[in-house]
Scaffold this motif. Structure first.
Motif, PDB file in Angstrom:
ATOM      1  N   ARG A 226       0.748  -1.094   0.020  1.00  0.00           N
ATOM      2  CA  ARG A 226      -0.046  -0.005  -0.170  1.00  0.00           C
ATOM      3  C   ARG A 226       0.829   1.270   0.129  1.00  0.00           C
ATOM      4  NH1 ARG A 226      -5.282  -0.779   0.570  1.00  0.00           N
ATOM      5  NH2 ARG A 226      -5.834  -2.897   1.401  1.00  0.00           N
TER       6      ARG A 226
ATOM      7  N   GLU B  32      -1.108   1.261  -6.077  1.00  0.00           N
ATOM      8  CA  GLU B  32      -1.649   2.255  -4.902  1.00  0.00           C
ATOM      9  C   GLU B  32      -0.707   3.539  -5.458  1.00  0.00           C
ATOM     10  OE1 GLU B  32      -0.756  -0.669  -4.660  1.00  0.00           O
ATOM     11  OE2 GLU B  32      -2.646  -1.553  -3.473  1.00  0.00           O
TER      12      GLU B  32
ATOM     13  N   THR C  65     -16.286  -7.465 -10.931  1.00  0.00           N
ATOM     14  CA  THR C  65     -16.084  -7.596  -9.375  1.00  0.00           C
ATOM     15  C   THR C  65     -16.770  -8.942  -8.883  1.00  0.00           C
ATOM     16  OG1 THR C  65     -15.527  -5.420  -9.207  1.00  0.00           O
ATOM     17  CG2 THR C  65     -16.476  -6.566  -7.136  1.00  0.00           C
TER      18      THR C  65
ATOM     19  N   THR D 289     -14.323 -11.685  -6.582  1.00  0.00           N
ATOM     20  CA  THR D 289     -14.138 -11.234  -5.139  1.00  0.00           C
ATOM     21  C   THR D 289     -13.984 -12.660  -4.359  1.00  0.00           C
ATOM     22  OG1 THR D 289     -15.416  -9.426  -5.416  1.00  0.00           O
ATOM     23  CG2 THR D 289     -15.148 -10.163  -3.353  1.00  0.00           C
TER      24      THR D 289
ATOM     25  N   ARG E 177      -7.143 -11.304   4.776  1.00  0.00           N
ATOM     26  CA  ARG E 177      -7.990 -10.345   3.910  1.00  0.00           C
ATOM     27  C   ARG E 177      -7.625 -10.737   2.616  1.00  0.00           C
ATOM     28  NH1 ARG E 177      -7.773  -3.811   4.408  1.00  0.00           N
ATOM     29  NH2 ARG E 177      -5.564  -4.383   3.957  1.00  0.00           N
TER      30      ARG E 177
ATOM     31  N   LEU F 218      -7.082 -10.254  -1.792  1.00  0.00           N
ATOM     32  CA  LEU F 218      -6.759  -9.085  -2.619  1.00  0.00           C
ATOM     33  C   LEU F 218      -7.715  -8.555  -2.981  1.00  0.00           C
ATOM     34  CD1 LEU F 218      -3.910 -10.798  -4.705  1.00  0.00           C
ATOM     35  CD2 LEU F 218      -3.501  -9.143  -2.934  1.00  0.00           C
ATOM     36  N   GLU F 219      -7.794  -7.160  -3.397  1.00  0.00           N
ATOM     37  CA  GLU F 219      -9.161  -6.404  -3.580  1.00  0.00           C
ATOM     38  C   GLU F 219      -9.265  -6.503  -5.360  1.00  0.00           C
ATOM     39  OE1 GLU F 219      -8.478  -1.896  -3.939  1.00  0.00           O
ATOM     40  OE2 GLU F 219      -6.789  -2.478  -2.731  1.00  0.00           O
ATOM     41  N   PRO F 220     -10.527  -6.734  -5.808  1.00  0.00           N
ATOM     42  CA  PRO F 220     -10.648  -7.045  -7.331  1.00  0.00           C
ATOM     43  C   PRO F 220      -9.889  -6.017  -8.112  1.00  0.00           C
ATOM     44  CG  PRO F 220     -12.713  -7.145  -5.930  1.00  0.00           C
ATOM     45  CD  PRO F 220     -11.747  -6.570  -4.967  1.00  0.00           C
TER      46      PRO F 220
ATOM     47  N   LYS G   6      -6.526  -6.869  -8.919  1.00  0.00           N
ATOM     48  CA  LYS G   6      -6.265  -8.085  -9.343  1.00  0.00           C
ATOM     49  C   LYS G   6      -6.672  -7.872 -11.177  1.00  0.00           C
ATOM     50  CE  LYS G   6      -8.374 -11.839  -7.808  1.00  0.00           C
ATOM     51  NZ  LYS G   6      -9.339 -12.486  -6.901  1.00  0.00           N
TER      52      LYS G   6
END
Length: 429
Positions: free
Chosen positions: A57, A63, A96, A100, A107, A109-111, A114
């Motif tokens: 991050r 990011e 998404t 997801t 947690r 990985l966020e869509p 990816k």
């Protein structure tokens, strides 16, 4: 020395065998203990996630650089993932739910991350390890979700993008595009195939080894005059030819019995004789009433050269479509280090994105296409500057039907007549 009694000799031999067996047992037991200790040491992780990955991050491209390009340079943003921020947001919203993961102990990985990694892989063909250092995501995770994201894109848009025309009105609309843009009437698509280079699959022998001396799978496709793929078949082994893949497909049967839904024959513009609708291909395909191809180059007459020129103008759309596809998604110009099943997922994802971008931004890459100047001379498109995908091997001796020859001759007469000729065609040929 007195001889040893037989009974005593047997006892001594048994004792010796027992000592050997005990020694072998100790050796095996010691090996098992060492193996167990080795496995236990292997299970002891120094960390669950490497520290440099945990700082994603702060320093990961998604990011940092990704957000900077969106704020400061939309052109570089498009060059980075081949679409603008609005299209990326739209695509992310659609896929998404399919990519997801449910959170468990950690947690997921966020869509968006990816999807960005997947688009960057498709756009560059960089290795998973290279992407891992750029985005600070483990390479084994990338190798898992990239084919999954490509599959999700394909499944999400499959009904919209690959819903092949099935009614006569839809096919007539495709034929009108060819007639209006390329002056090649009654054509319902151009067909061709290309090799997608892959690493040699384990225990595959020469199954995927093609005549160009590398391993590949074959992509066979039909394209309309708008450079969009109407039908495709991906995954045939590289040793197959265009005609071999075509003969084994369901498309040939649909064309032969006309379950594909081609319109009934009607006259060409300005003519009074009914002429059937067809697709156009190269010498690799058989000449039929539903598939026309150029004349042989041996001892051609002027009329036949004109017909070949007009046919090549129609076939140019499939060459340009493959060129746009590979120019945008450059992973197709590399050797994909994936198993054939995952290669199919990646190629279908590229085809879906190609069709989707053609619909959402029709003129985005038209400058890369082949075009003709005022004198009818072909100006090569920018995609030809890249290393191109290779044509599959062409089978020799595809027998032509008598009806196909008759129709091709009639079309050649039509394009050499005042009704169908182009002002510059005699000079160009």
């Amino acid at each position: 020395m007195p001889p040893i009694p037989p009974q005593r000799l047997r006892v001594l031999m048994l004792q010796e065998h027992l000592q050997v067996a005990v020694h072998e047992y100790d050796v095996v037991l010691l090996a098992l203990i060492r193996e167990r200790e080795r496995q236990q040491r292997r299970r002891r992780r120094r960390w669950w996630v490497r520290p440099w990955i945990e700082r994603r991050r702060l320093f990961g491209q998604y990011e940092t650089l990704f957000q900077e390009l969106e704020r400061e340079s939309r052109g570089d943003y498009v060059g980075y993932i081949r679409m603008d921020p609005n299209l990326f947001a739209e695509l992310l919203l659609r896929v998404t739910p399919r990519i997801t993961k449910c959170p468990r102990s950690r947690r997921p990985l966020e869509p968006g991350l990816k999807l960005a990694i997947t688009l960057r892989f498709l756009a560059t063909g960089n290795s998973y390890r290279s992407l891992a250092y750029d985005f600070r995501v483990a390479h084994n995770s990338i190798s898992t979700f990239v084919p999954e994201v490509c599959t999700a894109i394909y499944k999400e848009y499959k009904e919209e993008m690959f819903n092949m025309s099935s009614t006569q009105d839809e096919w007539k609309a495709v034929a009108r595009q060819f007639g209006t843009r390329l002056k090649f009437h009654h054509c319902c698509g151009a067909i061709d195939g290309k090799h997608i280079a892959i690493k040699k699959p384990n225990k595959s022998g020469s199954l995927y080894y093609n005549y160009k001396r590398f391993c590949s799978v074959v992509l066979l496709a039909i394209v309309d005059a708008n450079y969009s793929f109407l039908w495709c078949k991906v995954g045939a082994n590289g040793s197959s030819s265009d005609a071999g893949v075509f003969n084994e497909s369901t498309l040939r049967g649909a064309l032969e019995d006309n379950t594909i839904g081609f319109p009934a024959p009607d006259p060409l513009p300005g003519d009074d004789r009914d002429f059937p609708y067809f697709i156009v291909g190269d010498d690799a395909f058989p000449l039929r009433k539903w598939l026309l191809k150029p004349y042989s180059r041996r001892a051609m007459t002027h009329k036949e050269r004109v017909m070949n020129y007009r046919t090549s103008r129609a076939r140019r759309v499939v060459e340009n479509s493959f060129g746009i596809l590979a120019h945008r998604w450059r992973c197709l110009l590399t050797t994909l280090q994936l198993e054939p099943g995952r290669v199919i997922c990646v190629v279908l994802g590229c085809l879906t994105l190609h069709y989707w971008l053609r619909m959402r931004r029709p003129g985005l890459q038209d400058l890369n296409l082949d075009r003709e100047d005022e004198d009818g001379n072909v100006v090569p498109g920018a995609w030809r500057e890249d290393v191109q995908m290779t044509e599959p091997n062409q089978m020799v001796g595809q027998r032509a039907s008598r009806e196909g020859k008759t129709l091709r001759n009639y079309l050649a007469d039509y394009y050499s007549s005042p009704l169908g000729r182009l002002p510059w065609q005699d000079r160009v040929v």
